[in-house]
Design an enzyme around this catalytic site. Structure first.
Site, short mmCIF file in Angstrom:
data_model
loop_
_atom_site.label_atom_id
_atom_site.label_comp_id
_atom_site.label_asym_id
_atom_site.label_seq_id
_atom_site.Cartn_x
_atom_site.Cartn_y
_atom_site.Cartn_z
N LYS A 1 0.84 -1.21 0.00
CA LYS A 1 0.00 0.00 0.00
C LYS A 1 0.87 1.26 0.00
O LYS A 1 0.65 2.17 -0.78
CB LYS A 1 -0.92 0.05 1.25
CG LYS A 1 -1.84 -1.15 1.39
CD LYS A 1 -2.71 -1.01 2.62
CE LYS A 1 -1.95 -1.04 3.93
NZ LYS A 1 -1.22 -2.29 4.20
N ARG B 1 11.40 -6.04 4.77
CA ARG B 1 11.16 -4.59 4.71
C ARG B 1 12.15 -3.87 5.62
O ARG B 1 12.41 -4.30 6.74
CB ARG B 1 9.72 -4.27 5.14
CG ARG B 1 9.49 -2.77 5.31
CD ARG B 1 8.05 -2.37 5.19
NE ARG B 1 7.19 -2.82 6.25
CZ ARG B 1 5.88 -2.57 6.31
NH1 ARG B 1 5.29 -1.88 5.35
NH2 ARG B 1 5.17 -3.02 7.31
N ARG C 1 -0.81 -9.23 13.37
CA ARG C 1 -1.33 -8.16 12.50
C ARG C 1 -2.17 -8.74 11.37
O ARG C 1 -3.17 -8.14 10.97
CB ARG C 1 -0.17 -7.34 11.94
CG ARG C 1 0.47 -6.48 13.02
CD ARG C 1 1.77 -5.91 12.58
NE ARG C 1 1.64 -4.94 11.52
CZ ARG C 1 2.65 -4.50 10.79
NH1 ARG C 1 3.87 -4.95 11.01
NH2 ARG C 1 2.45 -3.61 9.85
P1 ADP Z 1 1.45 -1.49 7.40
O1 ADP Z 1 2.25 -0.56 6.55
O2 ADP Z 1 2.19 -2.70 7.68
O3 ADP Z 1 0.11 -1.79 6.85
P2 ADP Z 1 1.02 0.76 9.14
O4 ADP Z 1 2.29 1.49 9.11
O5 ADP Z 1 -0.08 1.26 8.28
O6 ADP Z 1 1.30 -0.76 8.82
O7 ADP Z 1 0.47 0.67 10.64
C1 ADP Z 1 1.28 0.27 11.70
C2 ADP Z 1 0.44 0.17 12.95
O8 ADP Z 1 -0.13 1.47 13.25
C3 ADP Z 1 -0.76 -0.76 12.86
O9 ADP Z 1 -0.42 -2.10 13.13
C4 ADP Z 1 -1.69 -0.17 13.92
O10 ADP Z 1 -1.28 -0.52 15.23
C5 ADP Z 1 -1.44 1.33 13.78
N1 ADP Z 1 -2.40 1.96 12.83
C6 ADP Z 1 -2.10 2.59 11.67
N2 ADP Z 1 -3.21 3.04 11.07
C7 ADP Z 1 -4.25 2.70 11.88
C8 ADP Z 1 -5.67 2.86 11.80
N3 ADP Z 1 -6.24 3.47 10.77
N4 ADP Z 1 -6.41 2.37 12.81
C9 ADP Z 1 -5.86 1.76 13.88
N5 ADP Z 1 -4.55 1.55 14.00
C10 ADP Z 1 -3.74 2.02 13.00
P1 ADP Z 2 2.27 -1.80 3.21
O1 ADP Z 2 2.31 -0.30 3.19
O2 ADP Z 2 1.06 -2.37 2.56
O3 ADP Z 2 2.49 -2.36 4.58
P2 ADP Z 2 4.86 -1.63 1.82
O4 ADP Z 2 4.57 -0.74 0.65
O5 ADP Z 2 5.63 -1.05 2.93
O6 ADP Z 2 3.48 -2.32 2.33
O7 ADP Z 2 5.60 -2.93 1.27
C1 ADP Z 2 6.02 -3.97 2.15
C2 ADP Z 2 7.40 -4.47 1.72
O8 ADP Z 2 7.30 -5.16 0.47
C3 ADP Z 2 8.42 -3.35 1.51
O9 ADP Z 2 9.68 -3.83 1.91
C4 ADP Z 2 8.37 -3.10 0.00
O10 ADP Z 2 9.61 -2.61 -0.48
C5 ADP Z 2 8.05 -4.48 -0.54
N1 ADP Z 2 7.16 -4.46 -1.73
C6 ADP Z 2 6.15 -3.60 -2.00
N2 ADP Z 2 5.55 -3.89 -3.17
C7 ADP Z 2 6.19 -4.99 -3.66
C8 ADP Z 2 6.05 -5.79 -4.86
N3 ADP Z 2 5.09 -5.54 -5.78
N4 ADP Z 2 6.89 -6.85 -5.00
C9 ADP Z 2 7.84 -7.12 -4.06
N5 ADP Z 2 8.03 -6.40 -2.94
C10 ADP Z 2 7.23 -5.36 -2.73
#
Ligand code: ADP
Ligand code: ADP
Ligand code: ZN
Length: 238
Positions: free
Chosen positions: A37, A151, A195
């Site tokens: 994302k 990551r 998660r």
């Molecule tokens: P990821 O990139 O792996 O999807 P985020 O960086 O978006 O994770 O979020 C990390 C943590 O921050 C989540 O596991 C949660 O604890 C908290 N968090 C982020 N956005 C929200 C939300 N909209 N509602 C509740 N908790 C959130």
């Molecule tokens: P999210 O915000 O959904 O938690 P991230 O964008 O941080 O996810 O991506 C999670 C990990 O996977 C990061 O280390 C990123 O560089 C890698 N990644 C993201 N998109 C791809 C893809 N299409 N193929 C392989 N690795 C990816």
């Protein structure tokens, strides 16, 4: 002739409206933790000149600055649980008031629960607006642990990399700002498992929610980053 000029004005107003409408892009990124994302949201923000708003990044900045909000959020984040809706909703509503949101935004990590989605809809409705696109980045659970353990996040600017799929030029050093990279505490496999189950229970229902609202689009997040982005641009339009 007044009729003719009237029509010309109508056409021009229509075109202008279209232009403004196209520029008002309110986009939501859906998908499991690690689906990509953030990676895609950054590209969308650059392509369409709208801000990338990541609630996770906002919480991490608050933790770094040791604010009251950061201290509260940390207790939940460390366990891989969601921060309570009330904390998140107030925060995001404040963010929308900033000037850079005038043409829309791409939300990454919000909403994550049905009450958050409803709060967003109600706030938008009050201004006669709505979510324009909810893009679900689909990646099966099997791929997620691998994505997360590779990551790396920059402690300075928050940029994200992957040791295999998106490596930095110099190992462990951010390409953008030169600071060091870390494995987020909540990206360790024990927390990722929690998660993922929180995701399935509380966030996945949003796919159905936005499908019913007629704004859902799905992309295959297992493709290369650039190919996923091409699919997204096809959905959003050039
Ligand atoms: P990821 O990139 O792996 O999807 P985020 O960086 O978006 O994770 O979020 C990390 C943590 O921050 C989540 O596991 C949660 O604890 C908290 N968090 C982020 N956005 C929200 C939300 N909209 N509602 C509740 N908790 C959130
Ligand atoms: P999210 O915000 O959904 O938690 P991230 O964008 O941080 O996810 O991506 C999670 C990990 O996977 C990061 O280390 C990123 O560089 C890698 N990644 C993201 N998109 C791809 C893809 N299409 N193929 C392989 N690795 C990816
Ligand atoms: Zn950096």
């Amino acid at each position: 002739c007044p009729d003719f000029s009237g029509r010309v004005i109508c056409v021009l107003i229509g075109k202008l409206k279209n232009k403004i409408w196209r520029r008002r892009m309110k986009i939501i990124m859906l998908g499991a933790p690690g689906a990509g994302k953030g990676t895609q949201a950054k590209k969308i923000a650059a392509q369409y000149s709208i801000p990338h708003i990541s609630t996770g990044d906002i919480f991490r900045a608050n933790i770094k600055n040791n604010t009251e909000l950061g201290q509260k959020a940390k207790t939940y984040m460390d366990k891989g649980e969601l921060v309570p809706d009330s904390l998140v909703v107030d925060l995001i509503m404040d963010r929308f008031k900033e000037a850079d949101c005038a043409n829309g935004y791409v939300l990454d990590g919000f909403p994550r629960t049905i009450p958050q989605a409803e709060a967003l809809d109600n706030a938008l409705k009050a201004n006669g607006e709505k979510v324009d696109f909810a893009i679900n980045v689909e990646v099966p659970d099997e791929n997620i642990i691998n994505r997360m353990s590779g990551r790396r996040a920059c402690v300075g600017c928050g940029a994200t990399y992957h040791i295999k799929y998106n490596p930095t030029k110099v190992e462990g050093v951010c390409d953008a700002c030169g600071e060091k990279l870390i494995l987020r505490d909540d990206d360790k496999p024990e927390t990722v498992k929690n998660r993922l189950s929180v995701y399935h229970e509380q966030t996945q229902p949003l796919i159905d929610y936005y499908n019913k609202a007629g704004v859902l689009a799905e992309v295959d997040g297992t493709k290369d980053m650039e190919d996923v982005f091409k699919d997204i641009v096809n959905i959003l339009g050039k």
